[in-house]
Scaffold this motif. Structure first.
Motif, short mmCIF file in Angstrom:
data_model
loop_
_atom_site.label_atom_id
_atom_site.label_comp_id
_atom_site.label_asym_id
_atom_site.label_seq_id
_atom_site.Cartn_x
_atom_site.Cartn_y
_atom_site.Cartn_z
N THR A 125 0.88 4.60 -17.48
CA THR A 125 2.01 5.87 -16.96
C THR A 125 2.46 6.44 -18.29
O THR A 125 2.70 5.77 -19.24
N ASP A 126 2.86 7.71 -18.01
CA ASP A 126 3.43 8.64 -19.01
C ASP A 126 4.95 7.93 -19.00
O ASP A 126 5.33 7.61 -17.84
N ILE A 127 5.29 7.69 -19.94
CA ILE A 127 6.73 7.07 -20.11
C ILE A 127 8.02 7.60 -19.35
O ILE A 127 8.70 6.85 -19.17
N THR A 128 7.85 8.85 -19.47
CA THR A 128 8.79 9.67 -18.48
C THR A 128 8.85 9.53 -17.02
O THR A 128 9.77 9.51 -16.44
N LEU A 129 7.68 8.91 -16.62
CA LEU A 129 7.52 8.84 -15.30
C LEU A 129 7.37 7.24 -15.04
O LEU A 129 7.21 6.99 -13.87
N ASN A 130 7.51 6.52 -15.96
CA ASN A 130 7.19 5.09 -15.72
C ASN A 130 7.91 4.49 -14.62
O ASN A 130 7.34 3.60 -13.63
N TRP A 131 9.25 4.59 -14.57
CA TRP A 131 10.15 3.89 -13.45
C TRP A 131 9.92 4.23 -12.03
O TRP A 131 9.85 3.50 -11.21
N THR A 132 9.67 5.90 -11.95
CA THR A 132 9.40 6.35 -10.99
C THR A 132 7.93 5.88 -10.25
O THR A 132 7.78 5.43 -9.11
N VAL A 133 6.83 6.01 -11.11
CA VAL A 133 5.57 5.40 -10.65
C VAL A 133 5.84 3.82 -10.32
O VAL A 133 5.21 3.34 -9.19
N GLN A 134 6.62 3.19 -11.13
CA GLN A 134 6.50 1.59 -10.80
C GLN A 134 7.16 1.39 -9.29
O GLN A 134 6.87 0.68 -8.68
N LYS A 135 8.27 2.11 -8.98
CA LYS A 135 9.18 2.09 -7.91
C LYS A 135 8.10 2.72 -6.60
O LYS A 135 8.11 1.83 -5.67
N ILE A 136 7.24 3.80 -6.86
CA ILE A 136 6.29 3.98 -5.84
C ILE A 136 4.99 3.09 -5.64
O ILE A 136 4.98 2.51 -4.53
N LEU A 137 4.57 2.44 -6.57
CA LEU A 137 3.71 1.32 -6.46
C LEU A 137 4.23 -0.05 -5.78
O LEU A 137 3.89 -0.59 -4.98
N ALA A 138 5.42 -0.55 -6.09
CA ALA A 138 6.23 -1.55 -5.43
C ALA A 138 6.64 -1.24 -4.14
O ALA A 138 5.99 -2.32 -3.20
N GLN A 139 6.69 0.00 -3.31
CA GLN A 139 7.13 0.35 -1.96
C GLN A 139 5.78 0.38 -1.58
O GLN A 139 5.61 0.07 -0.15
N ALA A 140 4.72 0.81 -2.20
CA ALA A 140 3.36 0.91 -1.43
C ALA A 140 2.86 -0.29 -0.90
O ALA A 140 2.05 -0.33 -0.03
N ARG A 141 3.43 -1.24 -1.56
CA ARG A 141 2.58 -2.75 -1.17
C ARG A 141 3.20 -2.96 0.21
O ARG A 141 2.58 -3.95 0.82
N ASN A 142 4.32 -2.33 0.85
CA ASN A 142 4.67 -2.56 2.06
C ASN A 142 3.68 -1.98 3.27
O ASN A 142 3.66 -2.14 4.30
N PHE A 143 2.77 -1.02 2.80
CA PHE A 143 1.93 -0.40 3.82
C PHE A 143 0.42 -1.05 3.80
O PHE A 143 0.07 -1.29 2.71
N LEU A 144 -0.16 -0.97 5.16
CA LEU A 144 -1.54 -1.33 4.98
C LEU A 144 -2.28 -0.34 4.36
O LEU A 144 -3.03 -0.67 3.62
N THR A 145 -2.12 1.12 4.64
CA THR A 145 -2.65 2.08 3.97
C THR A 145 -1.94 3.08 3.50
O THR A 145 -0.84 3.43 4.17
N CYS A 146 -1.90 3.15 2.31
CA CYS A 146 -1.18 4.42 1.25
C CYS A 146 -2.08 5.06 0.51
O CYS A 146 -2.34 4.50 -0.64
N GLN A 147 -2.49 6.35 0.94
CA GLN A 147 -3.41 6.93 -0.01
C GLN A 147 -2.60 8.36 -0.47
O GLN A 147 -1.70 8.83 0.42
N ILE A 148 -2.77 8.56 -1.63
CA ILE A 148 -2.17 9.48 -2.21
C ILE A 148 -3.44 10.63 -2.74
O ILE A 148 -4.10 10.12 -3.34
N LEU A 149 -3.34 11.65 -2.06
CA LEU A 149 -4.66 12.43 -2.28
C LEU A 149 -4.18 13.99 -2.70
O LEU A 149 -3.21 14.63 -2.46
N TYR A 150 -5.13 14.28 -4.06
CA TYR A 150 -4.82 15.74 -4.53
C TYR A 150 -5.41 16.70 -3.70
O TYR A 150 -6.62 16.60 -3.42
N VAL A 151 -4.80 17.69 -3.63
CA VAL A 151 -5.31 18.84 -2.40
C VAL A 151 -5.09 19.99 -3.08
O VAL A 151 -4.18 20.35 -3.87
N ALA A 152 -5.58 20.99 -2.45
CA ALA A 152 -5.19 22.50 -2.86
C ALA A 152 -3.85 22.73 -2.42
O ALA A 152 -3.31 22.33 -1.47
N LYS A 153 -3.28 23.81 -3.14
CA LYS A 153 -1.89 23.96 -3.16
C LYS A 153 -1.50 24.62 -1.50
O LYS A 153 -0.49 24.45 -0.93
#
Length: 174
Positions: A125-153
């Motif tokens: 993790t980029d150190i400037t985003l570490n806290w936010t990324v860790q919070k996202i990953l912690a909350q994602a554990r509550n979901f059966l499925t949680c996909q983050i998908l890169y798409v066209a703008k």
């Protein structure tokens, strides 16, 4: 989904992402739920704008059920050092909202390849985003499925417009 099933069945493919062999070649995806075998019940577009000189960026998410028009929208301001951090904050807000509404199978669409790569297993993790990324990953554990998908703008255009409106609103107020 049919093409995805075909790619999952293949044993060896040199174009496949070695960090996530379940993703078809060419897809940039992070599966961060605890099972990830279920189809998503909702799709959420997220977007963040480049922060202005005062560090204010707009963030937004737009939720819709699969194959339906958007049914919920939200935007706000975020103090952020970079566009990547506004995208990460938009993702965190969307996941927090989905958790509070007890959704268990979600897919998040983003135009930020960086965010998806940071959420993939084994990435540092980029150190400037570490806290936010860790919070996202912690909350994602509550979901059966949680996909983050890169798409066209174009696929997140509505969320991008909303994020820009919030940022423009702040310019008139400050």
């Amino acid at each position: 989904m049919r093409h995805h099933a075909i790619f999952v069945q293949q044993v060896h493919d040199p174009t496949r992402n070695p960090l996530d062999p379940s993703a078809p070649p060419g897809f940039v995806i992070a599966n961060i739920g605890h099972q990830n075998g279920h189809p998503p019940s909702i799709i959420i577009q997220i977007a963040g704008t480049r922060p202005n000189k005062k560090g204010l960026g707009g963030i937004a998410w737009v939720m819709g059920f699969t194959n339906c028009l958007p049914s919920a929208k939200h935007g706000t301001l975020s103090y952020s050092p970079s566009t990547g951090s506004t995208e990460a904050m938009a993702c965190l807000h969307a996941i927090t909202w989905a958790t509070s509404h007890q959704y268990s199978q979600i897919q998040i669409l983003t135009k930020s390849r960086q965010l998806v790569q940071l959420l993939q297993p084994g990435n540092h993790t980029d150190i400037t985003l570490n806290w936010t990324v860790q919070k996202i990953l912690a909350q994602a554990r509550n979901f059966l499925t949680c996909q983050i998908l890169y798409v066209a703008k174009e696929q997140v255009a509505e969320a991008t417009r909303l994020a820009h409106k919030w940022q423009q609103f702040s310019m008139g107020r400050l």
